[in-house]
Design a protein around this motif. Structure first.
Motif, short mmCIF file in Angstrom:
data_model
loop_
_atom_site.label_atom_id
_atom_site.label_comp_id
_atom_site.label_asym_id
_atom_site.label_seq_id
_atom_site.Cartn_x
_atom_site.Cartn_y
_atom_site.Cartn_z
N UNK A 142 0.68 53.20 3.76
CA UNK A 142 0.56 54.58 3.30
C UNK A 142 0.12 55.51 4.43
N UNK A 143 -0.72 55.02 5.34
CA UNK A 143 -1.11 55.83 6.48
C UNK A 143 0.10 56.13 7.36
N UNK A 144 0.91 55.12 7.61
CA UNK A 144 2.10 55.33 8.44
C UNK A 144 3.07 56.29 7.77
N UNK A 172 5.49 49.68 12.25
CA UNK A 172 6.77 49.87 12.93
C UNK A 172 7.92 49.93 11.93
N UNK A 173 7.86 49.09 10.92
CA UNK A 173 8.95 49.05 9.92
C UNK A 173 8.99 50.31 9.08
N UNK A 225 12.03 55.49 8.20
CA UNK A 225 12.07 56.95 8.11
C UNK A 225 12.92 57.57 9.21
N UNK A 226 13.67 56.73 9.95
CA UNK A 226 14.62 57.25 10.92
C UNK A 226 14.10 57.39 12.33
N UNK A 275 9.62 52.37 1.86
CA UNK A 275 10.69 51.57 2.50
C UNK A 275 10.26 51.03 3.86
N UNK A 276 10.80 49.86 4.21
CA UNK A 276 10.52 49.23 5.51
C UNK A 276 11.83 48.68 6.06
#
Length: 532
Positions: A65-67, A102-103, A108-109, A183-184
């Motif tokens: 969630x932080x990422x 990273x995933x 997110x592009x 999503x990852x």
């Protein structure tokens, strides 16, 4: 999740970690309240907290969630789809958290460099700056206990985030999707060339030549091999390591607390230094962004304080600067005042910042000149701001060895150099008084009392008080006369349950007399401050 912070039931409904249900079921009602009362927030050096389930801990859901929050803020600023660097240290779950971050970026592009194995924190700061990345993330809790982990964010240029970015990310986290719905996309590790480039660059901070005999410990962290590589590239190959502390180990089994500043933490290092007749001893903290220096003395080996190392390296950098008038050096409000005097003697500019390298790295933003060196008393040093705009223990180790070799060529020791600085700028002594608190609320109550009823005098000197609010929750008390001054900075810790008091005494008399008086004043001041 329908609310934030979530209830235990809401959390478990979306926690991707299958062990969380059992973990939370074993918690008392009081512990559950503590875990779910609030979320981790960005402090002096990012998020840090215990490895545990719930929003007030470091876990997979919080990392996801932080990422997602970081990606949302980057997209809002027109940086969506840019390049991001993700690294991690060797702590428990660091590799898992790094890959997860990273995933999320990839999904997110963003194009992502996921470091190929555990790396020092300054490697990520270097890689962000080197590649022109829009952001970087390092999974680390630096020198915290083995039960902790953390999440550190860099933006463009490899600078740590500051307000309002930290608050923007926290708001984005609060509105992020549930962790199991984020999503990852799989990411392959890369960036081996950046690791080599970092070591090669760290070696270039050396100004001189000649080998030095070194005793080194990475304190069970990730800096060992990187330090050996950088030192070898700098022509320093006579390095002896504390073998029992060289390999990364997230349990830090040979030290009670993995911080070179803690009592007993460097005992093995100093014993090795004596055994091999080293000229300098070097202790890196677990993520290798901090560096402590030890030197031989008539009474045996001793560690330098962060301020003493800061004076020496600052003076060394300026003494070899082609145009010191264009140089900026920086230290924090809780660090010694001597660097300001050193800078003035060279015609350089000194900048005092708030606590933390997120501010030190920006010290030259609004002043003439270019940042050449910055340090904070907590053994953090920035030696090559063009490459790493953060503290870097490995480049600090290289420059410390270079300084020892240069002093030896003049027939001088490190302690001789400290004496010379004291004669030139006055004897400065520093000390820290730490008061543990049970909660941030207790720390806030003490700060409120000191603001409303500040102490009027200390060690015979009338005090004036400067309140750094709203820029920082800190109070600065100063007093003195023509021959001596006293300074105390009081602030809550940004990473630990502590109230910290930083003392400095300055005496201008003859060296031996001044040191004796400074020691007496410091001891008396420390005793008085403990009662504040």
């Amino acid at each position: 999740m329908t609310s934030w912070p979530p209830t235990v039931q809401e959390w478990l409904a979306h926690d991707p970690d299958p062990g969380s249900t059992t973990e939370l079921a074993a918690c008392s009602a009081e512990e559950l309240r503590e875990r779910f009362a609030h979320s981790l927030t960005f402090g002096t050096a990012g998020l840090r907290g215990p490895l545990r389930a719930g929003p007030n801990g470091m876990n997979l859901a919080v990392v996801l969630r932080t990422t997602r929050g970081v990606t949302a803020v980057l997209a809002e600023r027109g940086l969506g789809g840019g390049h991001v660097v993700v690294g991690y240290d060797a702590r428990h779950r660091s590799a898992e958290f790094g890959r997860a971050a990273a995933e999320v970026f990839a999904a997110q592009g963003f194009s992502v460099t996921l470091m190929p194995g555990p790396v020092p924190t300054p490697v990520v700061a270097f890689a962000v700056r080197r590649t022109g990345a829009v952001a970087g993330v390092q999974i680390t809790a630096s020198h915290n206990p083995p039960t902790d982990n953390g999440y550190k964010v860099y933006l463009e240029g490899g600078l740590q985030i500051v307000s309002p970015t930290d608050r923007d990310i926290e708001q984005a986290i609060a509105s992020a999707p549930p962790a199991d719905q984020i999503p990852r996309t799989p990411v392959e590790e890369s960036g081996a060339d950046l690791l080599s480039a970092y070591a090669e660059r760290a070696a270039t901070v050396r100004r001189g030549a000649g080998s030095v005999r070194v005793a080194l410990t990475p304190m069970h962290g990730v800096g060992g091999e990187f330090a050996l590589d950088a030192l070898a590239l700098a022509g320093i190959a006579d390095v002896h390591v504390v073998t029992g502390q060289f390999a990364p180990d997230p349990d830090f089994p040979t030290v009670a607390f993995p911080n070179p500043e803690e009592p007993g933490a460097v005992d093995a290092l100093l014993a090795l230094a004596a055994d091999v007749d080293a000229e300098v001893s070097i202790a890196l903290d677990p993520d290798a962004d901090r560096c402590a220096i030890g030197v031989p003395s008539a009474a045996g080996w001793r560690m330098l304080s962060g301020d003493e190392t800061g004076w020496l390296l600052g003076d060394y950098v300026l003494s070899r600067c082609n145009d010191p008038a264009s140089a900026v050096v920086a230290s924090t409000v809780v660090s010694s005042r001597m660097l300001a005097a050193i800078a003035a003697s060279y015609g350089a500019r000194h900048v005092e910042t708030l606590t933390g390298f997120k501010w030190l790295a920006r010290a030259d933003d609004d002043v003439p000149g270019t940042l050449r060196y910055a340090y904070e008393e907590a053994i953090g040093h920035c030696l090559d701001p063009e490459a790493v705009r953060d503290k870097d223990g490995i480049s600090a180790a290289v420059l410390a060895c270079d300084m020892v070799a240069a002093l030896r060529a003049q027939g001088l020791s490190v302690l001789d150099a400290l004496d010379a600085l004291a004669r030139r700028h006055g004897v400065h002594t520093t000390a820290a008084v730490t008061r543990r608190v049970t909660s941030p609320q207790q720390a806030a109550e003490i700060m409120t009392r000191l603001r409303n009823q500040p102490p009027a005098a200390l060690v015979g000197f009338d005090l004036t008080v400067t309140d750094l609010q709203p820029r920082a929750d800190a109070l600065v008390f100063t007093g003195g006369d023509d021959t001596a001054t006293v300074r105390v900075v009081v602030r809550p810790s940004g990473t630990e349950p502590k109230l910290k008091c930083y003392l400095e005494i300055r005496c201008d008399e003859e060296l031996i007399t001044a040191r004796g008086r400074a020691a007496e004043l410091q001891n008396a001041a420390a005793e008085a401050v403990r009662r504040w």
